[in-house]
Design a protein around this motif. Sequence first.
Motif, short mmCIF file in Angstrom:
data_model
loop_
_atom_site.label_atom_id
_atom_site.label_comp_id
_atom_site.label_asym_id
_atom_site.label_seq_id
_atom_site.Cartn_x
_atom_site.Cartn_y
_atom_site.Cartn_z
N PHE A 49 46.89 -41.27 110.78
CA PHE A 49 47.25 -41.69 112.14
C PHE A 49 46.07 -42.44 112.76
CE2 PHE A 49 47.40 -40.89 116.74
CZ PHE A 49 48.70 -41.26 117.03
N ARG A 50 46.34 -43.59 113.36
CA ARG A 50 45.28 -44.43 113.90
C ARG A 50 44.97 -44.06 115.35
NH1 ARG A 50 44.37 -49.31 116.46
NH2 ARG A 50 42.51 -50.39 115.68
N ALA A 51 43.73 -43.69 115.61
CA ALA A 51 43.28 -43.35 116.97
C ALA A 51 41.78 -43.57 117.03
CB ALA A 51 43.65 -41.92 117.32
N PRO A 52 41.36 -44.85 117.02
CA PRO A 52 39.93 -45.15 116.81
C PRO A 52 39.00 -44.56 117.85
CG PRO A 52 41.17 -47.13 117.43
CD PRO A 52 42.18 -46.07 117.13
N ASP A 53 39.47 -44.41 119.10
CA ASP A 53 38.55 -43.97 120.15
C ASP A 53 38.78 -42.52 120.58
OD1 ASP A 53 37.79 -46.66 120.09
OD2 ASP A 53 39.35 -47.18 121.54
N ALA A 54 39.58 -41.78 119.82
CA ALA A 54 39.89 -40.40 120.22
C ALA A 54 38.76 -39.46 119.84
CB ALA A 54 41.19 -39.95 119.58
N THR A 55 38.64 -38.39 120.62
CA THR A 55 37.62 -37.37 120.36
C THR A 55 38.16 -36.27 119.47
OG1 THR A 55 36.79 -37.80 122.57
CG2 THR A 55 36.04 -35.78 121.50
N VAL A 95 46.78 -36.20 120.50
CA VAL A 95 45.65 -37.12 120.62
C VAL A 95 44.95 -36.85 121.94
CG1 VAL A 95 44.94 -39.54 120.58
CG2 VAL A 95 47.06 -38.84 119.44
N ASP A 96 43.81 -36.25 121.90
CA ASP A 96 43.09 -35.93 123.14
C ASP A 96 44.04 -35.32 124.18
OD1 ASP A 96 40.68 -36.70 122.07
OD2 ASP A 96 40.69 -38.69 122.98
N GLY A 97 44.83 -34.37 123.72
CA GLY A 97 45.72 -33.64 124.62
C GLY A 97 47.09 -34.24 124.82
#
Lengths: 409, 409
Positions: A49-55, A95-97
């Motif tokens: 899953f693409r989420a480049p800026d997620a924590t 993703v970040d909640g």
Amino acid sequence: MMRTIGIVMLLSASLCLAQGSGDFKPASSNVLDAQFPQVDSSSRVQIRFRAPDATKVRINFWSGEKADMEKQPDGFWTFTTKSMAPGLHYYTIVVDGAEVSDPGSTAYFGGSKWASAVEVPEAGADYYLPKEVPHGQVREVWYHSSVTGTWRHALVYLPPDYDAQTKTRCAVLYLQHGGGENETGWIRQGKANFILDNLIASGNTKPMIIVMANGYASRAGYVVPDLTGKPFGSPEFTKVMQERMSAFEDDMTQALIPFIDKTFRTIPDRDHRAMAGLSMGGMQTFQVTFDHLDLFSYIGGFSGAGNPFLAGNNKFDVKTSYHGALADPAAFAKRVHLLWIGVGTNEPERMKTGLESLHTSLDEGGVQHIFYESPGTDHEWQTWRRDLNDFAPRLFQPVGQQSRVDHGR
Amino acid sequence: MMRTIGIVMLLSASLCLAQGSGDFKPASSNVLDAQFPQVDSSSRVQIRFRAPDATKVRINFWSGEKADMEKQPDGFWTFTTKSMAPGLHYYTIVVDGAEVSDPGSTAYFGGSKWASAVEVPEAGADYYLPKEVPHGQVREVWYHSSVTGTWRHALVYLPPDYDAQTKTRCAVLYLQHGGGENETGWIRQGKANFILDNLIASGNTKPMIIVMANGYASRAGYVVPDLTGKPFGSPEFTKVMQERMSAFEDDMTQALIPFIDKTFRTIPDRDHRAMAGLSMGGMQTFQVTFDHLDLFSYIGGFSGAGNPFLAGNNKFDVKTSYHGALADPAAFAKRVHLLWIGVGTNEPERMKTGLESLHTSLDEGGVQHIFYESPGTDHEWQTWRRDLNDFAPRLFQPVGQQSRVDHGR
């Protein structure tokens, strides 16, 4: 016997775990060209899953693993499950909640939204796959309901040759989805059309019409309150559910059944009308059919049957529940050709206990019925595919033969 | 005339902006019980999305605003658009770099995934809404294609009374979706069934069958290369698209049309067969019909027609393009009963220029055709709903009357 099979299958799954062949391929449930999710021959699933800026990104299999995914240098997050039971597994990604769907997956309506799911094949089982047999059609119909005051959408499976054999009339199975799902569930997730195509082609199941309605209905003028923050089980949620169950019952018996009998070549009597449903749909089935034994003679509850709103936390009393419809077992057996209940052996304790205690109550009360356990499967669609595959061949057979039908599974 | 209407509509939209009544209501495109997105009477849209731990959340209307959403104290992010054109607007939400769908929205297949969209009503327009008129059915069919070697899924609209009037045969319109969409688009997004129900009820449109196939096909044995990082327009992408266009053409003419003619009561000749499509589907329409004028006599290109792969960047030459099918305008007019192209006045310059230059080329080459401009709409479904609403009444009418049909819009 069923229990023995279940244990063997569970052991096989455990053995597979040790092998872990890693021959991952895109899942059959993916959208065109999506490379992920993937499944290997050990029934492990890889999510990407693409989420480049997620924590923080978590995987959330609704009946399975919930865990942190691992960030890769290319901005994708990955996760590989342990071996999973066969079937279609709903999941979301957090993703970040934010709980979201995976764009690589076909969208299946579940949990009151268009969710993701991954299909894990069952070795040797092809009863729910499209095969080289005559195919029925699934029709979308819209009917105006005087109960809801709206146009309502339903799906209708018509057996192969329905169009060609214009003199033939068919019996009808009304088949309902579960809570948070809709009328598309039995086709998209359940593959009910392919199951029936294959059963009918094998010669031991009567060609039949299957009607799949939307189980949520509201009476004309009823304003659904905002249920934000009111979870399943809360008084507010329960009240809405009861109101909708009642509206659905009237919509089905007063609007849908007359529409179906007018629109299709049905045999419009109780001997040729069945109803079944899964989970919430099973509860609806019990409510609708026991209130209307003049309309139905075949009844199926898949992982849901006794109605907790009627009988208090699934407690069921043969003598008094459902207005005493089952109080006289001999009269009931004469009137109802089939009472069928089923549950997956891996379902959550609450579900299993509910169905098992219903089974015991029926046994103790002397009420003829079939109790089916799906080995190794959870409160998920593989259980319900198997349920339908066992239930459908028993329908509309010569009276007294329903429990003796054996279609070799 | 069309242009004038367009300007008036655009002005109205601007005037509305100033009013901003703020009477927001859940959109008709929402899933059951979802309170957001909402639309107000000024055609503004409010999005609300839960992402409590996200750092940055953006709204991405594919043909509209792209902007940061605003974080609220309750963990939700919100955004209110300017007044939008009427119609169904695709959007996604970007959560810390992850492009995802909004769980409040029905999932519509677009952009090669199940995406979100919000329906903005068009004041006074109800031609695509369900009304108190006889309703046709939409059937799901599966056909085995010897071209692809697979079971393929298609949707088929059958007009009201198809079942009742068992002696009547119908003409067929093959109607294709756009790039990144699938066979469900014309029903879910386009409301083609309701458009036809209403047109047929009004008496000026011939009852017809509409077949909606999946426009993506691959020949048996063809392995689609991984197109990750290969955007639209790249040689790798174009090669796959060409291969698929050709496979689709063969699938349609060799597998789908024979299946439809065998399965339904069609009139299986060119005078009673039309094809149209939007965007990529328009290109496919031109390719398939001009290669097979023995099969089709009505042709529609909605926001896509001249095939850039055949003619180089939408350059179209009446004398030579499509193997010279249009080289002799008199012969063409005799053979093709309707050539119809359309575009929205707010579509991106490249789209507009392509269609306008095709229109000019056809005019200059003396090729009879209809050019329709949808006022104020973009490369979106409202344009294509209007296209179908203008196109369908012109089909299968007595020869020579196609261009004179006026259905009062």
